[in-house]
Design a protein around this motif. Sequence first.
Motif: not given
Length: 212
Positions: A75-86
């Motif tokens: 869902h959030i892969r278009t947002i910067g730093l999405f891996n750490s945010k997930a």
Amino acid sequence: MKPQDIRTFFAALAADRPDPQTELDFVNDYTLLVAVVLSAQATDVGVNKATAKLFETVRDPAAMVALGEDGLRQHIRTIGLFNSKAKNVIALSEILLARHGGRVPRTRGELEALPGVGRKTANVVLNEAFGDPTLAVDTHVFRVSNRTGLATGKTVEAVEKKLMKVVPDDYMMGAHHWLILHGRHLCKARKPECFRCPVAELCAFNAKSTRR
């Protein structure tokens, strides 16, 4: 600025935007917390696009944990730093379930103990969700406060402390919204639009321009 100038400053911002609101989309306290965590180093527009489908079905910590880290990434892969945010969103959701009965805590200490939640995020949640008179100092608030002379400081915390001292009580609840929106839409980093600024006459910025 003198106290009377500060009051005039906020009165002008309030007249320009009578009902300031966060530009992040959310449906409850939990989705607000998630949206603010996701907004770090990202635009509200980008976060809203990423969470539009997510918040249709995921509106509480249990649903988020069930979705899982991999599912959230999609869902959030278009947002910067999405891996750490997930990773942080799943971790904070697990903590909410284990320690807070699935609810967003309403104290600063408990909020800042959650993964991915710093002082700014805590301030936004305390103000928006619980009606506390807090000031979230992001890049826009930091810039506007220093540029205008409203509250100068070399660090975010220094600016926050000064704002808490000088903002009139009756403007405190909406103060960070007015400053964020002013910085985002008028007092921009590279090209401030001083020609249409409602507080230009009070501003200390020495490069003001009246040209369109």
